[in-house]
Design a protein around this motif. Structure first.
Motif, PDB file in Angstrom:
ATOM      1  N   PHE A 161       6.128   6.150  13.461  1.00 34.95           N
ATOM      2  CA  PHE A 161       4.912   6.726  12.572  1.00 34.95           C
ATOM      3  C   PHE A 161       4.003   5.316  12.657  1.00 34.95           C
ATOM      4  CE2 PHE A 161       8.514   8.787  11.087  1.00 34.95           C
ATOM      5  CZ  PHE A 161       8.236  10.082  11.006  1.00 34.95           C
ATOM      6  N   GLY A 162       2.597   5.811  12.505  1.00 27.24           N
ATOM      7  CA  GLY A 162       1.749   4.622  12.455  1.00 27.24           C
ATOM      8  C   GLY A 162       1.071   5.087  11.074  1.00 27.24           C
ATOM      9  N   ILE A 163       0.618   4.183  10.503  1.00 26.14           N
ATOM     10  CA  ILE A 163      -0.100   4.204   9.032  1.00 26.14           C
ATOM     11  C   ILE A 163      -1.138   3.124   9.040  1.00 26.14           C
ATOM     12  CG2 ILE A 163       0.232   4.128   6.420  1.00 26.14           C
ATOM     13  CD1 ILE A 163       3.396   4.169   6.668  1.00 26.14           C
ATOM     14  N   VAL A 164      -2.233   3.920   8.895  1.00 25.43           N
ATOM     15  CA  VAL A 164      -3.664   3.188   8.781  1.00 25.43           C
ATOM     16  C   VAL A 164      -4.205   2.895   7.413  1.00 25.43           C
ATOM     17  CG1 VAL A 164      -5.802   2.919   9.911  1.00 25.43           C
ATOM     18  CG2 VAL A 164      -4.002   4.015  11.026  1.00 25.43           C
ATOM     19  N   VAL A 165      -4.142   1.912   6.696  1.00 20.38           N
ATOM     20  CA  VAL A 165      -4.431   1.896   5.458  1.00 20.38           C
ATOM     21  C   VAL A 165      -5.878   1.117   5.211  1.00 20.38           C
ATOM     22  CG1 VAL A 165      -3.313   0.629   3.295  1.00 20.38           C
ATOM     23  CG2 VAL A 165      -1.882   1.179   5.072  1.00 20.38           C
ATOM     24  N   TRP A 223     -10.207  -0.932   1.043  1.00 17.11           N
ATOM     25  CA  TRP A 223     -10.979  -0.838  -0.345  1.00 17.11           C
ATOM     26  C   TRP A 223     -10.184  -0.213  -1.080  1.00 17.11           C
ATOM     27  CZ3 TRP A 223     -15.457  -2.723  -1.115  1.00 17.11           C
ATOM     28  CH2 TRP A 223     -16.168  -2.110  -1.986  1.00 17.11           C
ATOM     29  N   ASN A 224     -10.211  -0.343  -2.482  1.00 15.57           N
ATOM     30  CA  ASN A 224      -9.209  -0.098  -3.299  1.00 15.57           C
ATOM     31  C   ASN A 224      -7.735  -0.232  -3.088  1.00 15.57           C
ATOM     32  OD1 ASN A 224     -11.347   0.842  -5.094  1.00 15.57           O
ATOM     33  ND2 ASN A 224     -11.390   2.833  -4.062  1.00 15.57           N
ATOM     34  N   SER A 225      -7.625  -1.661  -2.757  1.00 14.87           N
ATOM     35  CA  SER A 225      -6.251  -1.942  -2.472  1.00 14.87           C
ATOM     36  C   SER A 225      -5.068  -1.869  -3.387  1.00 14.87           C
ATOM     37  CB  SER A 225      -6.194  -3.414  -1.817  1.00 14.87           C
ATOM     38  OG  SER A 225      -6.416  -4.193  -3.012  1.00 14.87           O
ATOM     39  N   ASN A 226      -5.692  -1.916  -4.618  1.00 12.49           N
ATOM     40  CA  ASN A 226      -4.686  -1.530  -5.954  1.00 12.49           C
ATOM     41  C   ASN A 226      -4.006  -0.279  -5.669  1.00 12.49           C
ATOM     42  OD1 ASN A 226      -7.314  -0.896  -6.590  1.00 12.49           O
ATOM     43  ND2 ASN A 226      -6.588  -0.715  -8.854  1.00 12.49           N
ATOM     44  N   ILE A 227      -4.819   0.758  -5.228  1.00 10.35           N
ATOM     45  CA  ILE A 227      -4.289   2.018  -4.968  1.00 10.35           C
ATOM     46  C   ILE A 227      -3.957   2.497  -3.644  1.00 10.35           C
ATOM     47  CG2 ILE A 227      -5.220   4.413  -4.889  1.00 10.35           C
ATOM     48  CD1 ILE A 227      -5.341   3.086  -7.814  1.00 10.35           C
ATOM     49  N   PRO A 245     -11.064  -1.844   6.913  1.00  8.78           N
ATOM     50  CA  PRO A 245     -11.861  -2.285   5.754  1.00  8.78           C
ATOM     51  C   PRO A 245     -11.997  -0.969   4.642  1.00  8.78           C
ATOM     52  CG  PRO A 245     -13.139  -2.821   7.819  1.00  8.78           C
ATOM     53  CD  PRO A 245     -11.764  -1.833   8.350  1.00  8.78           C
ATOM     54  N   GLY A 246     -12.393   0.169   5.043  1.00 12.07           N
ATOM     55  CA  GLY A 246     -12.427   1.221   4.234  1.00 12.07           C
ATOM     56  C   GLY A 246     -12.012   2.474   4.462  1.00 12.07           C
ATOM     57  N   ALA A 304      -3.121   8.671   7.427  1.00  6.57           N
ATOM     58  CA  ALA A 304      -4.427   7.852   7.100  1.00  6.57           C
ATOM     59  C   ALA A 304      -4.227   7.813   5.731  1.00  6.57           C
ATOM     60  CB  ALA A 304      -5.688   8.477   7.763  1.00  6.57           C
ATOM     61  N   ILE A 305      -4.398   6.268   5.205  1.00  6.21           N
ATOM     62  CA  ILE A 305      -4.464   6.168   3.667  1.00  6.21           C
ATOM     63  C   ILE A 305      -5.772   5.577   3.167  1.00  6.21           C
ATOM     64  CG2 ILE A 305      -3.128   4.819   1.826  1.00  6.21           C
ATOM     65  CD1 ILE A 305      -0.514   5.149   3.351  1.00  6.21           C
ATOM     66  N   GLY A 306      -6.229   6.174   2.350  1.00  2.00           N
ATOM     67  CA  GLY A 306      -7.463   5.484   1.689  1.00  2.00           C
ATOM     68  C   GLY A 306      -7.480   6.143   0.238  1.00  2.00           C
ATOM     69  N   SER A 307      -8.726   5.684  -0.493  1.00  3.72           N
ATOM     70  CA  SER A 307      -9.017   5.865  -2.086  1.00  3.72           C
ATOM     71  C   SER A 307     -10.524   5.745  -2.032  1.00  3.72           C
ATOM     72  CB  SER A 307      -8.226   5.048  -3.000  1.00  3.72           C
ATOM     73  OG  SER A 307      -8.743   5.377  -4.203  1.00  3.72           O
TER      74      SER A 307
END
Length: 160
Positions: free
Chosen positions: A24-28, A31-35, A63-64, A86-89
């Motif tokens: 698995f690849g996870i791209v994080v 931005w909003n790193s607490n989330i 970055p975002g 793909a992880i983002g907030s």
């Protein structure tokens, strides 16, 4: 609200394929790193709980959320993975920037799924406020990262 009375972290392990032979690849997004760190933790813990080996989980930061599409594309090109998460907030602000970032990110992830044979899972929270994001990244509604990990496992198996 779609998540009302639903814990995003709940899954029946009996219905999830064993992930021990999957990569698995996870791209994080940073931005909003607490989330996003909470979402990553939920995804990683779920993958491990379902049999994935920690050495078969590759993490990259961008970055975002807007940059997730490029990061995921490069992950697909450079790493031998069976699925990418793909992880983002993105949290609603006072301008239309929210709409443009959410739309571009969703369309970009969709395009990767159309163009490639490796699934890219959309784990981008698009909330109206910080509390909603907290509630869905390890708070009262559980963790959308866990839900994304289950989707990644199931889609990776489907893709094989």
């Amino acid at each position: 609200m779609a998540t009302k009375n639903k814990n995003l972290s709940d899954y029946d392990k009996a219905t999830v394929p064993n992930a021990k032979d999957l990569r698995f690849g996870i791209v994080v997004s940073e931005w909003n790193s607490n989330i996003t760190e909470g979402l990553y933790k939920g995804a990683e813990e779920t993958l491990l709980d379902c049999g994935a080996q920690s050495s078969n989980i590759v993490r990259w930061n961008v970055p975002g959320s807007f940059e997730l599409t490029f990061g995921c594309k490069k992950m697909l090109q450079q790493k031998n993975v069976d699925a990418v998460i793909a992880i983002g907030s993105v949290i609603q602000g006072e301008t239309k920037h929210f709409d443009f970032v959410c739309d571009a990110t969703a369309q970009g992830i969709k395009d990767l799924n159309v163009l490639h044979d490796i699934p890219v899972i959309f784990c981008v929270l698009t909330d109206n406020n910080m509390q909603q994001a907290i509630d869905r990244s390890g708070g009262k509604y559980g963790n959308k990262g866990s839900e994304a990990a289950i989707a990644a496992i199931k889609m990776a198996v489907l893709g094989k």
